[in-house]
Design a protein around this motif. Structure first.
Motif, PDB file in Angstrom:
ATOM      1  N   LEU A 273       0.804  -1.220   0.000  1.00  0.00           N
ATOM      2  CA  LEU A 273       0.000   0.000   0.000  1.00  0.00           C
ATOM      3  C   LEU A 273       0.841   1.277   0.000  1.00  0.00           C
ATOM      4  O   LEU A 273       0.350   2.337  -0.401  1.00  0.00           O
ATOM      5  CB  LEU A 273      -0.923   0.023   1.228  1.00  0.00           C
ATOM      6  CG  LEU A 273      -2.167  -0.862   1.190  1.00  0.00           C
ATOM      7  CD1 LEU A 273      -2.879  -0.806   2.532  1.00  0.00           C
ATOM      8  CD2 LEU A 273      -3.113  -0.446   0.066  1.00  0.00           C
ATOM      9  N   ILE A 274       2.082   1.208   0.447  1.00  0.00           N
ATOM     10  CA  ILE A 274       2.879   2.426   0.613  1.00  0.00           C
ATOM     11  C   ILE A 274       3.106   3.159  -0.714  1.00  0.00           C
ATOM     12  O   ILE A 274       2.883   4.378  -0.788  1.00  0.00           O
ATOM     13  CB  ILE A 274       4.206   2.114   1.325  1.00  0.00           C
ATOM     14  CG1 ILE A 274       3.926   1.658   2.766  1.00  0.00           C
ATOM     15  CG2 ILE A 274       5.127   3.333   1.325  1.00  0.00           C
ATOM     16  CD1 ILE A 274       5.165   1.226   3.533  1.00  0.00           C
ATOM     17  N   PRO A 275       3.573   2.508  -1.792  1.00  0.00           N
ATOM     18  CA  PRO A 275       3.765   3.243  -3.056  1.00  0.00           C
ATOM     19  C   PRO A 275       2.499   3.933  -3.567  1.00  0.00           C
ATOM     20  O   PRO A 275       2.571   5.113  -3.956  1.00  0.00           O
ATOM     21  CB  PRO A 275       4.268   2.161  -4.021  1.00  0.00           C
ATOM     22  CG  PRO A 275       4.926   1.158  -3.141  1.00  0.00           C
ATOM     23  CD  PRO A 275       4.074   1.114  -1.906  1.00  0.00           C
ATOM     24  N   PRO A 276       1.313   3.274  -3.585  1.00  0.00           N
ATOM     25  CA  PRO A 276       0.118   4.006  -4.031  1.00  0.00           C
ATOM     26  C   PRO A 276      -0.199   5.225  -3.172  1.00  0.00           C
ATOM     27  O   PRO A 276      -0.658   6.244  -3.694  1.00  0.00           O
ATOM     28  CB  PRO A 276      -0.999   2.959  -3.936  1.00  0.00           C
ATOM     29  CG  PRO A 276      -0.314   1.653  -4.012  1.00  0.00           C
ATOM     30  CD  PRO A 276       1.012   1.852  -3.352  1.00  0.00           C
ATOM     31  N   LEU A 277       0.042   5.128  -1.881  1.00  0.00           N
ATOM     32  CA  LEU A 277      -0.233   6.269  -1.008  1.00  0.00           C
ATOM     33  C   LEU A 277       0.722   7.423  -1.291  1.00  0.00           C
ATOM     34  O   LEU A 277       0.321   8.597  -1.287  1.00  0.00           O
ATOM     35  CB  LEU A 277      -0.128   5.834   0.455  1.00  0.00           C
ATOM     36  CG  LEU A 277      -1.261   4.925   0.950  1.00  0.00           C
ATOM     37  CD1 LEU A 277      -0.913   4.311   2.300  1.00  0.00           C
ATOM     38  CD2 LEU A 277      -2.581   5.696   1.047  1.00  0.00           C
ATOM     39  N   VAL A 278       1.977   7.103  -1.553  1.00  0.00           N
ATOM     40  CA  VAL A 278       2.951   8.147  -1.896  1.00  0.00           C
ATOM     41  C   VAL A 278       2.578   8.792  -3.237  1.00  0.00           C
ATOM     42  O   VAL A 278       2.600  10.024  -3.387  1.00  0.00           O
ATOM     43  CB  VAL A 278       4.370   7.565  -1.946  1.00  0.00           C
ATOM     44  CG1 VAL A 278       5.364   8.596  -2.480  1.00  0.00           C
ATOM     45  CG2 VAL A 278       4.804   7.100  -0.554  1.00  0.00           C
ATOM     46  N   ILE A 279       2.225   7.964  -4.213  1.00  0.00           N
ATOM     47  CA  ILE A 279       1.824   8.482  -5.522  1.00  0.00           C
ATOM     48  C   ILE A 279       0.566   9.338  -5.394  1.00  0.00           C
ATOM     49  O   ILE A 279       0.438  10.385  -6.048  1.00  0.00           O
ATOM     50  CB  ILE A 279       1.599   7.321  -6.504  1.00  0.00           C
ATOM     51  CG1 ILE A 279       2.932   6.620  -6.786  1.00  0.00           C
ATOM     52  CG2 ILE A 279       0.973   7.817  -7.804  1.00  0.00           C
ATOM     53  CD1 ILE A 279       2.795   5.324  -7.559  1.00  0.00           C
ATOM     54  N   ALA A 280      -0.362   8.921  -4.532  1.00  0.00           N
ATOM     55  CA  ALA A 280      -1.581   9.702  -4.323  1.00  0.00           C
ATOM     56  C   ALA A 280      -1.249  11.075  -3.746  1.00  0.00           C
ATOM     57  O   ALA A 280      -1.872  12.082  -4.120  1.00  0.00           O
ATOM     58  CB  ALA A 280      -2.529   8.952  -3.391  1.00  0.00           C
ATOM     59  N   GLY A 281      -0.281  11.138  -2.844  1.00  0.00           N
ATOM     60  CA  GLY A 281       0.140  12.423  -2.305  1.00  0.00           C
ATOM     61  C   GLY A 281       0.738  13.315  -3.377  1.00  0.00           C
ATOM     62  O   GLY A 281       0.478  14.528  -3.415  1.00  0.00           O
TER      63      GLY A 281
END
Length: 366
Positions: A273-281
């Motif tokens: 989940l971490i990469p999608p959350l960073v990309i979302a930011g």
């Protein structure tokens, strides 16, 4: 040059601002205690004792202050509190009180302060039961508008699962420290709340997923609490690792293997989940230029970062996964750096919006 004393008008303005701040206090502000407390645990685990003790003091002071402000809010602004309970977008933030109480209790247990930890666990368990039934009713079912509630589902809903897992963490931590006569009850509470947390995570994941697919999703909607989706997996890992380490008890012996394996599963999913959350930011703040400024919900990013580091280290130790442990050892320092930036931004914001003497005809922030 000395600062002139505050005039009665200045004091009146200060009280007015403070009262407005209490009225608008977000239910999720206890995430500050959650983030600070878990980083205190992380620093102690890595032998940074001075930092850990300082963070413990900050977490304890913040907890007391937020409890006091919440009591004042109930007394002076009951209608604002009731509105929060009825708002599906904010109501689940009340579960941060449960999680904060348990995180603080877990840290105190590391100092062998078992009596205060047990009191905090009882308080958290009672709040968990009361909120667990009242919040879904007042915010979702009792509104007779479940479609409206679904349209506002967001990352704060995952705090419901986090609260459940925080009970499991504290119960499992105390189980090995308390007298043998109390261990069966602690074991049952730990496994019970861990299991409930798993189901709550799955249910909330469905609701939030449907909301993102069925309703328009703007950059402004992608608020920091969506990181709690990852934080919930991380605290599930910590709770599982603690349960695996508990002393033998029938319910523990029956579930130890299942919980150990599930903890690895949740760690892997949380990592994914971490990469999608960073990309979302990046999508929110860079592509769509949503301003990045301090807000209380930023603590909903710091807590998952800290919990992920602690969970990785605990899981690495319990399941003998050195690479997982190494990832956690690096990540906690990233979480600490993020905590420092957010804490400084919070102090500056409080100074500018509440404490600073106003200039003639100008309010702070203008």
């Amino acid at each position: 040059m000395s600062t002139p004393p505050r005039t009665p008008a200045d004091r009146s303005t200060l009280l007015s601002r403070a009262d407005a701040a209490v009225r608008g206090l977000t239910p999720g502000y206890f995430a500050l205690v959650m983030a600070t407390g878990i980083l205190s645990v992380a620093m102690r685990t890595n032998n940074a004792m001075a930092i850990s003790e300082l963070l413990l003091v900050i977490a304890a002071v913040a907890y007391v202050v937020l409890v006091a402000l919440s009591v004042v809010r109930v007394v002076r602004h009951r209608e604002a509190m009731a509105a929060d309970f009825a708002d599906p977008a904010r109501a689940f933030g009340f579960f941060t009180f449960v999680a904060a109480t348990c995180v603080l209790g877990s840290r105190l247990a590391q100092e062998e302060l078992h009596a205060p930890s047990l009191v905090l666990m009882i308080l958290a368990a009672l709040a968990w039961i009361v909120l667990g039934y009242t919040v879904p009713w007042t915010a979702v079912l009792g509104q007779h508008r479940p479609a409206r509630a679904l349209a506002t589902a967001n990352g704060t809903w995952f705090i419901w699962a986090v609260a459940s897992q925080s009970i499991a963490v504290l119960a499992a931590t105390l189980q090995v420290e308390l007298p043998a006569s109390m261990r069966p009850a602690m074991s049952l509470l730990a496994v019970f709340s861990w299991s409930v947390g798993i189901f709550l995570y799955g249910a909330v994941g469905v609701f939030v997923g449907v909301r993102m697919l069925a309703y328009p999703f703007r950059p402004a909607d992608l608020t920091p609490p969506y990181w709690v989706a990852m934080g919930a997996t991380a605290i599930t890992v910590v709770a599982g690792a603690r349960i695996v380490e508990m002393a033998d008890a029938p319910v523990v012996d029956a579930t130890r293997g299942l919980i150990a394996g599930a903890s690895v599963f949740f760690w892997a999913f949380g990592t994914w989940l971490i990469p999608p959350l960073v990309i979302a930011g990046y999508w929110r703040h860079v592509r769509h230029r949503v301003p990045l400024r301090y807000e209380a919900t930023l603590w909903s990013i710091i807590f998952p970062l800290g919990m992920y580091g602690v969970g990785s280290q605990f899981l690495g130790d319990v399941d003998h996964l050195p690479l997982v442990h190494a990832i956690g050892s690096v990540e906690i320092w990233i979480a600490l750096a993020a905590w420092l930036v957010t804490f400084a931004a919070m102090l500056v914001t409080i100074w500018r919006t509440v404490l600073r003497r106003p200039r003639a005809g100008v309010e702070p922030g203008q």
